[in-house]
Design a protein around this motif. Structure first.
Motif, PDB file in Angstrom:
ATOM      1  N   THR A 118       0.546  -1.181   0.041  1.00 18.74           N
ATOM      2  CA  THR A 118      -0.495  -0.232  -0.480  1.00 18.74           C
ATOM      3  C   THR A 118       0.661   1.131   0.387  1.00 18.74           C
ATOM      4  OG1 THR A 118      -0.124  -0.221   2.393  1.00 18.74           O
ATOM      5  CG2 THR A 118      -1.752  -1.429   1.151  1.00 18.74           C
ATOM      6  N   ALA A 119       1.911   1.345   0.278  1.00 20.53           N
ATOM      7  CA  ALA A 119       3.091   1.955   0.687  1.00 20.53           C
ATOM      8  C   ALA A 119       3.378   2.861  -1.212  1.00 20.53           C
ATOM      9  CB  ALA A 119       4.323   1.569   0.733  1.00 20.53           C
ATOM     10  N   SER A 120       3.327   4.265  -0.736  1.00 23.48           N
ATOM     11  CA  SER A 120       3.235   4.948  -3.182  1.00 23.48           C
ATOM     12  C   SER A 120       4.457   5.327  -2.128  1.00 23.48           C
ATOM     13  CB  SER A 120       2.422   6.777  -2.142  1.00 23.48           C
ATOM     14  OG  SER A 120       2.887   7.005  -3.431  1.00 23.48           O
ATOM     15  N   VAL A 121       5.466   4.789  -3.684  1.00 25.02           N
ATOM     16  CA  VAL A 121       6.703   5.131  -3.909  1.00 25.02           C
ATOM     17  C   VAL A 121       7.054   5.464  -4.697  1.00 25.02           C
ATOM     18  CG1 VAL A 121       9.019   3.677  -4.414  1.00 25.02           C
ATOM     19  CG2 VAL A 121       7.844   3.168  -2.476  1.00 25.02           C
ATOM     20  N   ARG A 122       7.492   6.777  -5.372  1.00 25.58           N
ATOM     21  CA  ARG A 122       7.701   7.791  -6.363  1.00 25.58           C
ATOM     22  C   ARG A 122       9.410   8.150  -6.827  1.00 25.58           C
ATOM     23  NH1 ARG A 122       3.517   6.103  -6.925  1.00 25.58           N
ATOM     24  NH2 ARG A 122       1.463   7.115  -7.343  1.00 25.58           N
ATOM     25  N   LYS A 123      10.127   7.595  -6.011  1.00 26.26           N
ATOM     26  CA  LYS A 123      11.775   8.010  -6.206  1.00 26.26           C
ATOM     27  C   LYS A 123      12.364   6.656  -4.897  1.00 26.26           C
ATOM     28  CE  LYS A 123      11.339  13.187  -7.030  1.00 26.26           C
ATOM     29  NZ  LYS A 123      12.095  14.213  -6.351  1.00 26.26           N
ATOM     30  N   VAL A 124      13.441   6.635  -5.519  1.00 30.21           N
ATOM     31  CA  VAL A 124      14.222   5.386  -4.634  1.00 30.21           C
ATOM     32  C   VAL A 124      15.473   6.491  -5.321  1.00 30.21           C
ATOM     33  CG1 VAL A 124      15.507   3.745  -4.618  1.00 30.21           C
ATOM     34  CG2 VAL A 124      13.215   3.680  -5.757  1.00 30.21           C
ATOM     35  N   ARG A 125      16.296   6.357  -4.134  1.00 29.62           N
ATOM     36  CA  ARG A 125      17.774   7.858  -3.993  1.00 29.62           C
ATOM     37  C   ARG A 125      18.583   7.138  -3.003  1.00 29.62           C
ATOM     38  NH1 ARG A 125      15.005   9.550  -8.016  1.00 29.62           N
ATOM     39  NH2 ARG A 125      14.866  11.393  -8.002  1.00 29.62           N
ATOM     40  N   LEU A 126      20.259   6.629  -3.555  1.00 26.68           N
ATOM     41  CA  LEU A 126      21.270   5.824  -2.962  1.00 26.68           C
ATOM     42  C   LEU A 126      21.639   7.344  -2.894  1.00 26.68           C
ATOM     43  CD1 LEU A 126      22.376   3.207  -3.127  1.00 26.68           C
ATOM     44  CD2 LEU A 126      23.619   2.552  -4.571  1.00 26.68           C
ATOM     45  N   MET A 127      22.418   7.245  -1.258  1.00 30.10           N
ATOM     46  CA  MET A 127      23.203   9.125  -1.397  1.00 30.10           C
ATOM     47  C   MET A 127      23.917   8.203  -0.476  1.00 30.10           C
ATOM     48  SD  MET A 127      19.906  10.933  -0.849  1.00 30.10           S
ATOM     49  CE  MET A 127      20.714  12.465  -0.563  1.00 30.10           C
ATOM     50  N   ARG A 128      25.160   9.104  -0.606  1.00 32.08           N
ATOM     51  CA  ARG A 128      26.251   8.251  -0.378  1.00 32.08           C
ATOM     52  C   ARG A 128      26.741   9.990   1.002  1.00 32.08           C
ATOM     53  NH1 ARG A 128      31.077   5.654  -2.382  1.00 32.08           N
ATOM     54  NH2 ARG A 128      32.941   7.244  -1.170  1.00 32.08           N
ATOM     55  N   PRO A 129      27.310   9.253   2.021  1.00 30.04           N
ATOM     56  CA  PRO A 129      27.461  10.427   3.365  1.00 30.04           C
ATOM     57  C   PRO A 129      28.675  11.331   3.552  1.00 30.04           C
ATOM     58  CG  PRO A 129      28.154   7.839   3.682  1.00 30.04           C
ATOM     59  CD  PRO A 129      27.341   7.577   1.896  1.00 30.04           C
ATOM     60  N   SER A 130      28.591  12.014   3.879  1.00 32.47           N
ATOM     61  CA  SER A 130      28.757  12.768   4.306  1.00 32.47           C
ATOM     62  C   SER A 130      30.312  13.335   4.692  1.00 32.47           C
ATOM     63  CB  SER A 130      28.408  14.285   4.839  1.00 32.47           C
ATOM     64  OG  SER A 130      26.897  15.036   3.633  1.00 32.47           O
ATOM     65  N   ALA A 131      31.620  13.907   4.170  1.00 37.36           N
ATOM     66  CA  ALA A 131      31.982  13.848   4.550  1.00 37.36           C
ATOM     67  C   ALA A 131      33.144  15.602   4.795  1.00 37.36           C
ATOM     68  CB  ALA A 131      33.623  13.269   4.640  1.00 37.36           C
ATOM     69  N   VAL A 132      32.859  16.212   5.913  1.00 33.81           N
ATOM     70  CA  VAL A 132      32.590  17.964   4.814  1.00 33.81           C
ATOM     71  C   VAL A 132      33.403  18.603   5.610  1.00 33.81           C
ATOM     72  CG1 VAL A 132      30.700  17.980   7.074  1.00 33.81           C
ATOM     73  CG2 VAL A 132      31.006  20.267   4.817  1.00 33.81           C
ATOM     74  N   THR A 133      34.043  19.858   5.503  1.00 33.31           N
ATOM     75  CA  THR A 133      34.465  20.636   6.668  1.00 33.31           C
ATOM     76  C   THR A 133      34.746  21.912   5.778  1.00 33.31           C
ATOM     77  OG1 THR A 133      36.872  20.742   7.570  1.00 33.31           O
ATOM     78  CG2 THR A 133      37.028  20.212   6.050  1.00 33.31           C
ATOM     79  N   HIS A 134      34.518  23.125   5.901  1.00 35.03           N
ATOM     80  CA  HIS A 134      35.121  24.175   5.659  1.00 35.03           C
ATOM     81  C   HIS A 134      34.065  24.554   4.037  1.00 35.03           C
ATOM     82  CE1 HIS A 134      38.816  23.682   7.525  1.00 35.03           C
ATOM     83  NE2 HIS A 134      39.464  24.924   7.604  1.00 35.03           N
ATOM     84  N   ALA A 135      33.093  24.235   3.997  1.00 36.37           N
ATOM     85  CA  ALA A 135      32.269  24.291   3.099  1.00 36.37           C
ATOM     86  C   ALA A 135      32.467  23.703   2.215  1.00 36.37           C
ATOM     87  CB  ALA A 135      31.504  25.880   2.375  1.00 36.37           C
ATOM     88  N   THR A 136      33.024  22.679   2.177  1.00 33.45           N
ATOM     89  CA  THR A 136      33.488  21.743   1.239  1.00 33.45           C
ATOM     90  C   THR A 136      33.250  20.297   0.701  1.00 33.45           C
ATOM     91  OG1 THR A 136      35.732  23.080   0.970  1.00 33.45           O
ATOM     92  CG2 THR A 136      35.385  20.972  -0.579  1.00 33.45           C
ATOM     93  N   ASP A 137      32.674  19.316   0.790  1.00 33.68           N
ATOM     94  CA  ASP A 137      31.984  17.944   1.077  1.00 33.68           C
ATOM     95  C   ASP A 137      32.055  17.446  -0.814  1.00 33.68           C
ATOM     96  OD1 ASP A 137      30.262  15.719   1.113  1.00 33.68           O
ATOM     97  OD2 ASP A 137      28.893  16.667   2.747  1.00 33.68           O
ATOM     98  N   VAL A 138      32.661  16.879  -1.083  1.00 34.05           N
ATOM     99  CA  VAL A 138      32.715  16.832  -2.372  1.00 34.05           C
ATOM    100  C   VAL A 138      32.527  15.369  -2.554  1.00 34.05           C
ATOM    101  CG1 VAL A 138      34.525  17.892  -3.201  1.00 34.05           C
ATOM    102  CG2 VAL A 138      35.609  16.143  -2.158  1.00 34.05           C
ATOM    103  N   GLU A 139      32.170  14.334  -1.041  1.00 31.47           N
ATOM    104  CA  GLU A 139      31.673  13.445  -0.443  1.00 31.47           C
ATOM    105  C   GLU A 139      29.809  13.060  -1.130  1.00 31.47           C
ATOM    106  OE1 GLU A 139      32.539   9.987  -0.601  1.00 31.47           O
ATOM    107  OE2 GLU A 139      34.917  10.596  -0.248  1.00 31.47           O
ATOM    108  N   GLN A 140      29.746  13.641  -1.186  1.00 34.14           N
ATOM    109  CA  GLN A 140      27.897  13.521  -0.514  1.00 34.14           C
ATOM    110  C   GLN A 140      27.264  13.708  -2.313  1.00 34.14           C
ATOM    111  OE1 GLN A 140      25.582  17.238   1.032  1.00 34.14           O
ATOM    112  NE2 GLN A 140      26.264  18.083  -0.288  1.00 34.14           N
ATOM    113  N   ARG A 141      26.359  12.488  -2.432  1.00 31.41           N
ATOM    114  CA  ARG A 141      26.613  12.970  -3.869  1.00 31.41           C
ATOM    115  C   ARG A 141      24.585  12.094  -4.150  1.00 31.41           C
ATOM    116  NH1 ARG A 141      29.337  10.416  -8.705  1.00 31.41           N
ATOM    117  NH2 ARG A 141      30.726  12.275  -7.572  1.00 31.41           N
ATOM    118  N   SER A 142      23.715  12.325  -4.842  1.00 31.95           N
ATOM    119  CA  SER A 142      22.447  11.449  -5.247  1.00 31.95           C
ATOM    120  C   SER A 142      22.262  11.190  -6.414  1.00 31.95           C
ATOM    121  CB  SER A 142      21.117  12.542  -4.294  1.00 31.95           C
ATOM    122  OG  SER A 142      20.132  12.460  -4.549  1.00 31.95           O
ATOM    123  N   ILE A 143      21.868   9.651  -5.843  1.00 35.22           N
ATOM    124  CA  ILE A 143      21.896   8.824  -7.751  1.00 35.22           C
ATOM    125  C   ILE A 143      20.275   7.524  -7.707  1.00 35.22           C
ATOM    126  CG2 ILE A 143      22.817   7.084  -8.616  1.00 35.22           C
ATOM    127  CD1 ILE A 143      25.165   6.984  -6.666  1.00 35.22           C
TER     128      ILE A 143
END
Length: 647
Positions: A575-600
């Protein structure tokens, strides 16, 4: 886990009903109290939270309140906060280096033994789920007026072809004028290289032997304080205590050793943090010491370390290196210059896109242009069109969701160094085009440096904090937050945070869909810039509107290991409504810089109470490692995440 409103919030909400009773008191005070009470009453109303979300301060025991300079989400669901010395020279001199592990679900904390000063190092998620941490601080900066001993770079030569030589910290070098200088770090000098070459033929043939001395640099300081320790002439230095052949084979060379400003100096040490064992594990050191480096994952799962200040406090002129998680060793990488903490994103084909975002060090006229870098061929193609291109320092950048669209957005930024200038410009580069250019995006509404930008599971980008001036000068912190919608190309407002955040702040997505914000290191606490500010140790968590007044889709048990190009199956109610599935890479962040995060974006199929998802095969799109898997309904309401290991 959602946070309950604090007792202060509840008290102020009740206070709003008591304002009339206070009518006979001083009017301005009554108005201020009434205004504050009504504000707290408003932001805690269900309809307000369902539209704008809500902020809560985390109850952090005094023992675990640290100067969080770095933050990384681990596949255990815990957050590693790294302070090192925390931009506090007293801690550095005392050898007090800190890391704290926070469990956002249980709200528990654990102090982690921290072997070196990881303050202002770099970090990256590894394929096995460990966090690589490399570089950090070997010495704090000294402004010209604070430098009491002359010093600088000493090049140590080794003409012995048979053996390398280690010179410990405290080695004394004596010049021809009798002035002495002491090394501040251990240094290994490689042995000399001996080459044999034949000249002539027959009886006249001779073998010529050439010896090229091995060499290494080390920072030295004068034994004597003040101007008496200055040496302005190039000279050769004997090593005190060495005799005979050692004295002939080993010596130092230096040019100027003066009382000039001395910048921060980097470390060569590197570690992997094991999230299961919850400890740092030493690995081979880098060839270069690095302070303010970026570590970026490559398509083959290796990690490229780029830029930074070296062990002399000088910006590295392009000597980058690559870490192999299998061998735990470093090798030479492609040579290219960037300012410190450059924002580099892994994109199609394995190229790295440099958005222009960076932090802190490097000349204004060098390495600032955005472009596409092919690390294999070591070619760089500039990407034009960025307005306020001279104000990319302290800006934020993200690979917009979903990652398949290959669009990178830059937010705000400021002038080089301690510039007062800041920009509210945003811009987007579409990397699917043969000749990408930046196109203007919607403005931030005000000049903003140190903005944090976080990808959310509904494909929006949450931005928060920052300041208009350098390190929040003039009490210029911006107490605002908003969402950027890539589909609508517009911002929508979010609830305002209660804590200002600028330099040395971080923000990240948690597995339950909330967003946590850490740190901040303003210079001053008042508009007149006369009162020194303290480091912000509070943690604030934002609960987005999608977690209020809605039924969340449930993502049940399923596959935890999946290959690229493979399929994974999970329990999802029919019964669950699903419209999107996202694979999200966890952050590693400092100095406003986070080049790890991405959503696929993942393709999926439903079969009754089961859902099958397919992970893309492209290794440049989905680097190996641990990811959060979210499903979302038609309104963007996300499930809680399931951790999936992509092999």
């Amino acid at each position: 886990m959602k946070y309950r409103p604090s007792s202060r919030t509840r008290k102020l909400a009740f206070g709003a009903a008591a304002v009339v009773v206070l009518g006979g008191m001083n009017a301005p005070a009554v108005y201020g109290f009434a205004e504050s009470a009504y504000h707290d009453y408003t932001i805690n109303k269900p309809e307000y939270m369902a539209r704008y979300g809500h902020w809560d301060l985390v109850d952090v025991p005094q023992k675990y309140r640290i100067n969080s300079i770095h933050a990384a989400l681990l596949h255990t669901g815990k957050v590693l906060m790294i302070a090192g010395s925390g931009n506090d020279e007293k801690n550095f001199k005392a050898g007090t280096f800190q890391s704290v592990l926070w469990d956002p679900v249980k709200n528990t904390f654990k102090e982690i033994d921290t072997p070196k000063d990881m303050f202002c190092g770099g970090h990256a998620q590894l394929p096995n789920g460990n966090l690589l941490v490399a570089g950090g601080t070997a010495r704090y900066e000294k402004l010209k007026g604070d430098v009491t001993r002359a010093g600088g770079a000493m090049v140590i030569k080794n003409e012995d072809p048979d053996a390398p030589k280690t010179f410990p910290r405290g080695t004394v070098f004596r010049g021809p004028d009798g002035k002495e200088y002491v090394s501040k770090l251990n240094v290994l000098v490689p042995r000399a290289e001996k080459k044999f070459a034949k000249h002539g033929k027959g009886k006249r043939a001779r073998t010529k032997v050439t010896v090229t001395a091995g060499q290494a640099r080390v920072f030295v300081e004068s034994v004597r304080k003040g101007e008496k320790g200055i040496s302005n002439a190039a000279a050769q230095y004997e090593i005190v205590g060495e005799k005979g052949a050692d004295a002939r084979n080993h010596y130092g060379l230096a040019t100027k050793l003066g009382l000039d400003k001395k910048d921060f100096q980097g470390l060569k040490e590197a570690y992997e943090f094991d999230p299961v064992a919850e400890r740092y594990i030493p690995v081979d050191p880098m060839a270069e010491a690095r302070w303010y480096p970026t570590l970026v994952t490559l398509k083959n799962g290796k990690v490229l370390a780029v830029s930074g200040l070296d062990d002399m406090g000088e910006i590295i002129p392009g000597d980058n290196e690559i870490y192999d998680p299998k061998s735990k060793k470093w090798s030479e990488g492609p040579h290219r210059y960037f300012p410190t903490y450059p924002a580099l994103f892994l994109t199609k084909g394995g190229n790295l896109f440099y958005s222009g975002s960076n932090a802190g060090y490097g000349p204004a006229e060098k390495g600032r242009r955005p472009g596409v870098w092919n690390p294999d061929a070591n070619t760089f193609k500039p990407v034009p069109g960025l307005r306020d291109g001279d104000q990319t320092e302290t800006s934020a950048s993200v690979l917009l969701p979903p990652a398949q669209r290959q669009k990178v957005m830059i937010f705000g930024g400021g002038g080089v160094g301690e510039s007062h200038r800041s920009t509210g410009r945003t811009a987007i580069a579409d990397l699917t085009r043969d000749d990408p250019v930046f196109r203007p995006g919607p403005g931030l509404g005000r000049g903003t440096r140190y903005l944090n930008a976080v990808l959310a599971p509904d494909d929006s980008v949450f931005t928060t904090g920052g300041s208009k001036d350098y390190r929040g000068k003039g009490a210029s912190d911006i107490h605002k937050a908003q969402f950027y919608d890539p589909a609508a190309r517009s911002f929508r407002p979010a609830a305002d945070p209660s804590v200002g955040r600028d330099y040395h702040s971080e923000a990240m997505l948690l597995p339950d869909g909330r967003i946590a914000v850490f740190g901040s290191n303003p210079l001053f606490a008042d508009r007149a810039n006369t009162r020194v500010a303290e480091f912000e140790k509070r943690i604030e968590v934002y609960t987005p509107p999608y977690l209020y007044g809605r039924t969340r889709p449930h993502l049940g048990a399923g596959t935890t290991e999946v290959a690229r190009g493979g399929k994974a199956e999970f329990a999802v109610p029919a019964t669950a409504s699903v419209r999107k599935v996202r694979l999200m890479r966890p952050s590693a962040v400092t100095h406003a810089t986070d080049v790890e995060q991405r959503s696929i974006e993942l393709a999926y199929e439903r079969h009754g109470g089961r859902m099958t998802v397919t992970v893309p095969h492209d290794q440049a799109l989905v680097p190996r490692g641990w990811y959060m898997l979210f499903v979302a309904d038609g309104r963007g309401t996300p499930s809680e995440a399931r951790w999936v290991h992509v092999r």
